[in-house]
Design an enzyme around this catalytic site. Sequence first.
Site, PDB file in Angstrom:
ATOM      1  N   ASP A 241      18.162 -30.144  11.924  1.00 41.83           N
ATOM      2  CA  ASP A 241      19.655 -30.449  12.326  1.00 41.83           C
ATOM      3  C   ASP A 241      20.543 -29.730  10.707  1.00 41.83           C
ATOM      4  O   ASP A 241      20.227 -29.267  10.221  1.00 41.83           O
ATOM      5  CB  ASP A 241      20.114 -31.130  11.932  1.00 41.83           C
TER       6      ASP A 241
ATOM      7  N   GLY B  57      23.984 -27.931  17.436  1.00 39.85           N
ATOM      8  CA  GLY B  57      24.613 -27.591  18.415  1.00 39.85           C
ATOM      9  C   GLY B  57      26.139 -27.016  17.990  1.00 39.85           C
ATOM     10  O   GLY B  57      27.047 -26.702  19.052  1.00 39.85           O
TER      11      GLY B  57
ATOM     12  N   THR C 299      24.451 -30.183  10.549  1.00 40.21           N
ATOM     13  CA  THR C 299      25.625 -31.352  10.222  1.00 40.21           C
ATOM     14  C   THR C 299      24.819 -33.280  10.261  1.00 40.21           C
ATOM     15  O   THR C 299      24.584 -33.511  10.665  1.00 40.21           O
ATOM     16  CB  THR C 299      26.738 -31.349  11.476  1.00 40.21           C
TER      17      THR C 299
END
Length: 1237
Positions: free
Chosen positions: A443, A722, A445
């Site tokens: 990921d 995302g 963040t």
Amino acid sequence: MSRGRADSQGSLGPDDEVMPYSDDETDDEVEPDVEEQAVPPPMMDPKSSEVGWRVKTNDRDFYNLPEFQKKTFLCIKKSKYSGNAIKTYKYNALTFIPLNLYEQFKRAANLYFLALLILQIIPEITTLPWYTTLVPLVLVLGITAIKDLVDDLARHRMDKEINNRKCEVLLNGRFQESKWMNICVGDVVRLTKNDFIPADIMLLSSSNPNSLCYVETAELDGETNLKFKMGLKVTDERLQEERQLAGFDAMIICEEPNNRLDKFTGTMKWKKDQYPLDLDNMLLRGCKIRNTDTCHGLVIFAGADTKIMRNGGKTRFKRTKIDELMNYMVYTIFVLLILVAAGLAIGHTFWYEEIGSQAWYLNDGKDQSASYRGFLSFWGYIIVLNTMVPISLYVSVEVIRLGQSKFINWDLQMYYLDKDTPAKARTTTLNEQLGQIEYIFSDKTGTLTQNIMAFKKCTIGGKTYGDPTSADGVPLDRSRPVVLDWNKYADRKFQFFDHSLISCIQSRKDPDVLEFFKLLSLCHTVMVEHKEDELIYQAASPDEGALVTAARNFGFVFLSRTQDTITISEMDDVNTYEMLALLDFNSDRKRMSIILRFPNGQIRLYCKGADTVIYERLHPSSQYKESSQTALDIFANETLRTLCLCYKDISKAEFDAWSKKHKAASLAMGDRDAALDQVYELIESNLMLIGATAIEDKLQDGVPETIAKLAKADIKIWVLTGDKKETAENIGYSCELLTDNMHIHYGEDVNEKLGIRQANRRNQPPLTRRNRKVQEPFFTEPGKNALIITGGWLNEILYEKKKKRRRLKLRRLGRKPPPTSPQDGQPIDELEKEQRQIDFVDMACECSAVICCRVTPKQKANVVSLVKKYKKAITLSIGDGANDVNMIKTADIGVGISGQEGMQAVMSSDYAFAQFRFLERLLLVHGRWSYIRMCKFLRFFFFKNFAFTLVHFWYSFFSGYSAQVAYEDWFITLYNVCYSSLPVLLVGLLDQDVNDKLSLRFPKLYLPGQQGSLFNYKNFFISLFQGIFTSLIIFFIPYGAFLQTMGQDGEAPSDYQSFAVVTASSLIITVNLQISLDTSYWTFVNCFAVLGSIAIYFGIMFDIHSAGIHVIFPSIFTFTGVASNALRQPYLWLTIILTVGISLLPAICIQFLSKTIWPSEGDKVHRYRKKYEVEEEEKKKPTPFQRGRRSRRSAYAFSHSRGYADLIASGRSIRRRAPVRREVPSSIPEIQQAENS
């Protein structure tokens, strides 16, 4: 150097800014085809039978109606509405013993030993006492059961803690404190500030104006900035008091439970009216109430139906590659065991017919045929040779894994002091797999970044500020932070090193500098809260918060705002500006503006945005273009997020004319956003440039170095996030995953290449297509390519969206769609779809870096699954939020970062720590050591058991194949428990070829684990042949010595029992010295274990061969006085020494030759380890700035989400309601150089 971009301009495809649908999305939610878009979607009819999810307020009996019941088991029915209790545990008090035993006996080895135990109970078959199998089996089952129990009790405690949290629920007309587990769908709940949200709740009202509610969604989407939710106007006005909420009787009709975090659709029917509901009205479980004293909500989804639980994915049982390999090897041994036992049984049949039946002294009085005796002999040898499949292997493996897990937990170099967070191995079964990782899926963040923005540099009026400089503008060698004591609002943690900028602000000589920071304090959508003389800013993005905070630190303090004014302090002078218009940011505009009337009546527009859009709108006479552009290039090279600031003075007549157009666009009924954008374009022109800001999206410490080190270990890192494409790309450069000499390929280019490959394959004859195994590479320059693809393009490439659309047509047309033609880009069949997926994985794996952005949690898991499926690779996923849970569970290894985004990822992970940089040590040190230790342990364990067991095989040729054992029974029982277990166990726990610093310095040492070269079938058969050779020597040298032998006393101790003692003694000394040869890292404990094991053997042997114990247990201890009698003969000691020497000689020679002539990478490092330990690490040289690069990345403007402009302009966040509410109480390459030197 310019960076290559492989765009296909003008191609039509998915919107890169839009998050694609999830797999739980209904067909009606999929984008309709073009011809269908003109037809508006039908409104949800509450009477429709197709609507599956209905929520009635304050009526718990409603959910027990027959229409909502579903069968769960046999005839038992249960409501389809889940309770709010969560369950992650596996066992309870009643199911633990049967279920755990069932799971353990699913392991083939345990079942085998159970069958063996049953055989040993049968008197006619048994050749060994039953306790030789029962004791180890009970030990294995007990240790595993205790470990499973401890793990499950931890899950019980965690579930209990969450389920017993308190919340106020409206019951019997008043709010009562209730546990989370007792909350039901349809209940009205009251939440207070800092409360966690217990379920997916529709917001009804709050203590803020217009029922505004601020929530922190860190556990859901990784965003630490606050989001606002808002109740419907009708519920805000009518549902404030307890009695009003008690009389609330609405019916909610909405979508079925699904995993979409970004969408909710429903309708509320109340008092004959219908009101639309969307995600802005929903408070999702896992979020936290912030800056809102009280709010009321209606439970829509509870427990397992909530979106956060739906995103969890299935819990998968994870096994290591070595586990799978070990199982296949056990099966191989079992097959060998059956073949050997069958051969010996056949031998016994022929022997008995030819010899045994003729020998009168062998008559046992049983009338049994030779065939039947051979049959019994077969089972007898199955029992005798069972130690080829050692049950103690599984106990030892569990102990080693437990120890390795503890080493990870105790590693102080993986302890994060700032948050008092140690590393945690949450599983004990996957440690050695950490040494075999090929792909890491990360990921962004909170995992790579801290999600903290810091104001680093700026350019104002053509001059750049931010480097260490004195007040006179002289560059400094040593940085010293500026002193901000003169500013009472300054943040004491703020770090800035350019004293000349502070001097310039305080002197007020440069109007551009003052205008620059005035713009930052005025042009934004930040909300402010005053708390104990402290200003708390709430921004729509961390970037905007960082800019307003920077302005505050430099003396321009945003104090307050109303619907049409904004108040700031300019170097202690408080001024209020009238806000005439707020032109909010969106992803298309990539800028925002504010039009203000100054106290002197002057009207001015301030604008900030991406350099690509600002430069197009500058006035021809605007100054500082070239100097600012140069500064922007430098900022971009340093991977800072840039933003241009500009202004424009507007006459009153010009503003009045524009204002009329703006009002008309605001009232447009169709496509209002497009109309407003056109009006904004009219006023945002002929701007005057002031300067630009540079913000650092702070990476976690050591991220670039960790990625570089892992890349040297041939570990490929993919980033799945995302976030928007430009944001992800910018972080890719920051962490050095992307470099300027890489050719970047985007979704449209990837789709085009895959389409060409697919078309070529279709044009090939079927026979050629089938025979062509090796495909040509997609890229001509390997190692210089990177792939950046959005979730929308991912669906397009993998045909996921097309599959949904075909199903949509199937439903609407009521028939099957026409057959696919090769020209329409659709897959002809499932085989072609699978081939397309293989092509995509092959292309991605050719790239040095892969970044997937705007992807859903389900897509993250799907990408991991594709690589696992088609590359057969060992994968690791690392993340820190609830949106990473599915990915973490799908990968072979899941790692959770215990950071700012809650504990959802940690709870689902296999390993957890606080910083991404610890991943380097977890893999290159602990993972590599664990893999090497486990491989060495298994190789030696198989060897020592083959050497031990196959002595029986050689002995059978001289015992009429009668299944008689070659050793004493107690020696067989204690061999794997006491005599040979400790040295090999310590090698599995403590051995290391090089220390941790050299493991990190030479990442190439990690490669053998990826290649699986230290333990495979080749190593297994080497251990088998070494065991065969050793057993041959251990049997036949003593046998030869016993053939023609005379003792010192004139007697020949050539009896069976003396022979058993000599072979056993030779075996124990051989295997313990063999493990000493294989030990790379010697400690006192290892030395003690080797010598101690030999000493224990002789000590126990003399005890159980003593006359005293024979008197007590005459039938159990039958070797009375054998040890003392045999071992006092010197020639038997010479026999033992000769046997041990010949057994070890081949191993010593092979080891010497391999390390001298064919040394491995590890051998080379080990040879020069002393030199390396003395040397200092070479310092990394900084990358020189490359001038002429024209790549500016204004990632702020691309990443920044839509702000609070609508909220501010409407006044809903500022105006207070007249009625005073009651107070609510708060709730509860270096190696080669060394060789040449």
